[in-house]
Structure formats: C-alpha cells, structure tokens
Design an enzyme around this catalytic site. Structure first.
Site, PDB file in Angstrom:
ATOM      1  N   ASP A 153       0.947  -1.203  -0.068  1.00  0.00           N
ATOM      2  CA  ASP A 153       0.082   0.036   0.122  1.00  0.00           C
ATOM      3  C   ASP A 153       0.924   1.448   0.011  1.00  0.00           C
ATOM      4  O   ASP A 153       1.930   1.203   0.752  1.00  0.00           O
ATOM      5  CB  ASP A 153      -1.076   0.112   1.047  1.00  0.00           C
ATOM      6  CG  ASP A 153      -2.138   1.050   1.091  1.00  0.00           C
ATOM      7  OD1 ASP A 153      -3.214   0.543   0.946  1.00  0.00           O
ATOM      8  OD2 ASP A 153      -1.566   2.240   1.007  1.00  0.00           O
ATOM      9  N   ASN A 176     -12.884  -3.148   2.500  1.00  0.00           N
ATOM     10  CA  ASN A 176     -13.948  -1.741   2.575  1.00  0.00           C
ATOM     11  C   ASN A 176     -14.927  -1.763   1.082  1.00  0.00           C
ATOM     12  O   ASN A 176     -14.282  -1.825   0.246  1.00  0.00           O
ATOM     13  CB  ASN A 176     -12.978  -0.438   2.496  1.00  0.00           C
ATOM     14  CG  ASN A 176     -12.284  -0.377   3.726  1.00  0.00           C
ATOM     15  OD1 ASN A 176     -12.519  -0.773   4.775  1.00  0.00           O
ATOM     16  ND2 ASN A 176     -11.113   0.066   3.965  1.00  0.00           N
ATOM     17  N   GLN A 197     -14.594   2.780   1.165  1.00  0.00           N
ATOM     18  CA  GLN A 197     -13.652   2.434  -0.186  1.00  0.00           C
ATOM     19  C   GLN A 197     -13.170   3.494  -0.978  1.00  0.00           C
ATOM     20  O   GLN A 197     -14.151   4.497  -1.270  1.00  0.00           O
ATOM     21  CB  GLN A 197     -14.679   1.468  -1.011  1.00  0.00           C
ATOM     22  CG  GLN A 197     -14.112   0.966  -1.998  1.00  0.00           C
ATOM     23  CD  GLN A 197     -14.662  -0.103  -3.023  1.00  0.00           C
ATOM     24  OE1 GLN A 197     -15.821  -0.353  -2.704  1.00  0.00           O
ATOM     25  NE2 GLN A 197     -14.088  -0.570  -4.198  1.00  0.00           N
ATOM     26  N   HIS A 210     -10.461  -4.869  -3.684  1.00  0.00           N
ATOM     27  CA  HIS A 210      -9.309  -4.973  -3.094  1.00  0.00           C
ATOM     28  C   HIS A 210      -9.430  -5.475  -1.634  1.00  0.00           C
ATOM     29  O   HIS A 210     -10.207  -5.013  -0.875  1.00  0.00           O
ATOM     30  CB  HIS A 210      -8.071  -3.894  -3.247  1.00  0.00           C
ATOM     31  CG  HIS A 210      -8.832  -2.507  -2.502  1.00  0.00           C
ATOM     32  ND1 HIS A 210      -9.706  -1.783  -3.582  1.00  0.00           N
ATOM     33  CD2 HIS A 210      -8.620  -1.986  -1.491  1.00  0.00           C
ATOM     34  CE1 HIS A 210     -10.098  -0.767  -2.448  1.00  0.00           C
ATOM     35  NE2 HIS A 210      -9.362  -0.815  -1.380  1.00  0.00           N
TER      36      HIS A 210
HETATM   37  P1  AMP Z   1      -9.729   1.591   0.251  1.00  0.00           P
HETATM   38  O1  AMP Z   1      -9.613   2.965   1.243  1.00  0.00           O
HETATM   39  O2  AMP Z   1      -9.975   0.439   0.887  1.00  0.00           O
HETATM   40  O3  AMP Z   1     -10.487   1.789  -1.100  1.00  0.00           O
HETATM   41  O4  AMP Z   1      -8.220   1.439  -0.101  1.00  0.00           O
HETATM   42  C1  AMP Z   1      -7.426   1.939  -0.919  1.00  0.00           C
HETATM   43  C2  AMP Z   1      -6.103   1.965  -0.794  1.00  0.00           C
HETATM   44  O5  AMP Z   1      -5.322   1.954  -1.795  1.00  0.00           O
HETATM   45  C3  AMP Z   1      -5.587   3.190   0.241  1.00  0.00           C
HETATM   46  O6  AMP Z   1      -5.082   2.194   1.445  1.00  0.00           O
HETATM   47  C4  AMP Z   1      -4.489   3.875  -0.439  1.00  0.00           C
HETATM   48  O7  AMP Z   1      -3.355   4.139   0.258  1.00  0.00           O
HETATM   49  C5  AMP Z   1      -3.907   2.735  -1.455  1.00  0.00           C
HETATM   50  N1  AMP Z   1      -3.399   3.250  -2.796  1.00  0.00           N
HETATM   51  C6  AMP Z   1      -4.020   4.111  -3.552  1.00  0.00           C
HETATM   52  N2  AMP Z   1      -3.550   4.387  -4.738  1.00  0.00           N
HETATM   53  C7  AMP Z   1      -2.221   3.525  -4.628  1.00  0.00           C
HETATM   54  C8  AMP Z   1      -1.069   3.099  -5.462  1.00  0.00           C
HETATM   55  N3  AMP Z   1      -0.877   3.868  -6.633  1.00  0.00           N
HETATM   56  N4  AMP Z   1      -0.407   2.086  -5.101  1.00  0.00           N
HETATM   57  C9  AMP Z   1      -0.558   1.700  -3.898  1.00  0.00           C
HETATM   58  N5  AMP Z   1      -1.448   1.674  -3.148  1.00  0.00           N
HETATM   59  C10 AMP Z   1      -2.425   2.704  -3.403  1.00  0.00           C
END
Ligand code: AMP
Ligand code: ZN
Length: 113
Positions: free
Chosen positions: A30, A86, A93, A99
C-alpha cells in the site's frame, strides 16, 4: 477500465511494489501503509467492489483469501493479522477496484472507526 488506477497497476502503467502475482491476482504494498505490513490483494480483472461480484467469482474470492494467508506466513505474522475489504461509501472504499488489505505487525483495535 481505462481510468482505474488498480487496472493500471495490473498493466504496469503505474508502478507498484509487487509482492505476489499469479494469473488471477496481484498483491503489492500500500502507498500509505497503516501498519508495518500493509499489502493490497486485487483480482487482475476489474470488479468494482464486493457488491458487484457474481456466483462465478466465488472461487476467485477464495483464492484471494488463500493468497492473504500465504502472504501473512511469508511476512512472519505468527501473532495474527487482519484482512479487510472496504465496500462502498459507508465502508470507506476509495478505489473502485475490489481489493483486500492485509495488515499486520501491530495490534489492531475493535470496533473499527
Ligand atoms: P480503500 O480505502 O479500502 O479503497 O483502500 C485503497 C488503498 O489504496 C489505500 O490504502 C491507498 O493508500 C491505496 N492506494 C491508492 N493508490 C495506490 C497506489 N498507486 N499504489 C498502492 N496503493 C495505493
Ligand atoms: Zn480496475
């Protein structure tokens, strides 16, 4: 999905810290880790959220659970870990490509915020 950042990570258009890959899923660190171990596990095919899965996706979801357990073992988390999905606005989310978060290396509270 042309504008999906996780589809772009799958295609390699956006770089990621890949920790696992097979024909069905990709796992990567992440960008904004919330624990010493914070890995995202995603299906390679675009599914918007858990709210959008079909019966035909059941084995894929089981496979993701298996990958989560394998990565937990690879990361040496004998005291436990958390796997989180989420879903939607109320679920928090922020990226609209299904994911699962694998979080470990510290103790988590319950209930979540
Ligand atoms: P959610 O809030 O459950 O949708 O989680 C999305 C996650 O994606 C968050 O923890 C972000 O930090 C992560 N995220 C967003 N963009 C990237 C990226 N380019 N590479 C890795 N993680 C990412
Ligand atoms: Zn996508």
């Amino acid at each position: 999905m042309a504008e999906c950042i996780f589809c772009k990570i799958v295609s390699g258009e956006i770089p990621s810290k890949k920790v696992y890959e097979d024909d069905k899923v990709l796992a990567f660190g992440d960008l904004n880790p919330q624990a010493p171990v914070h890995v995202l596990i995603i299906p390679k095919k675009h599914i918007k959220s858990l709210d959008d899965i079909n019966q035909e996706d059941v084995s894929l979801l089981g496979h993701i659970q298996w990958v989560a357990g394998k990565l937990a073992k690879d990361n040496n988390l004998p005291d436990g870990y958390r796997v989180v999905n989420n879903c939607g606005i109320d679920g928090g989310q922020t990226v609209a490509h299904l994911h699962y978060h694998l979080l470990g290396g510290r103790t988590f509270g319950w209930p979540p915020g």
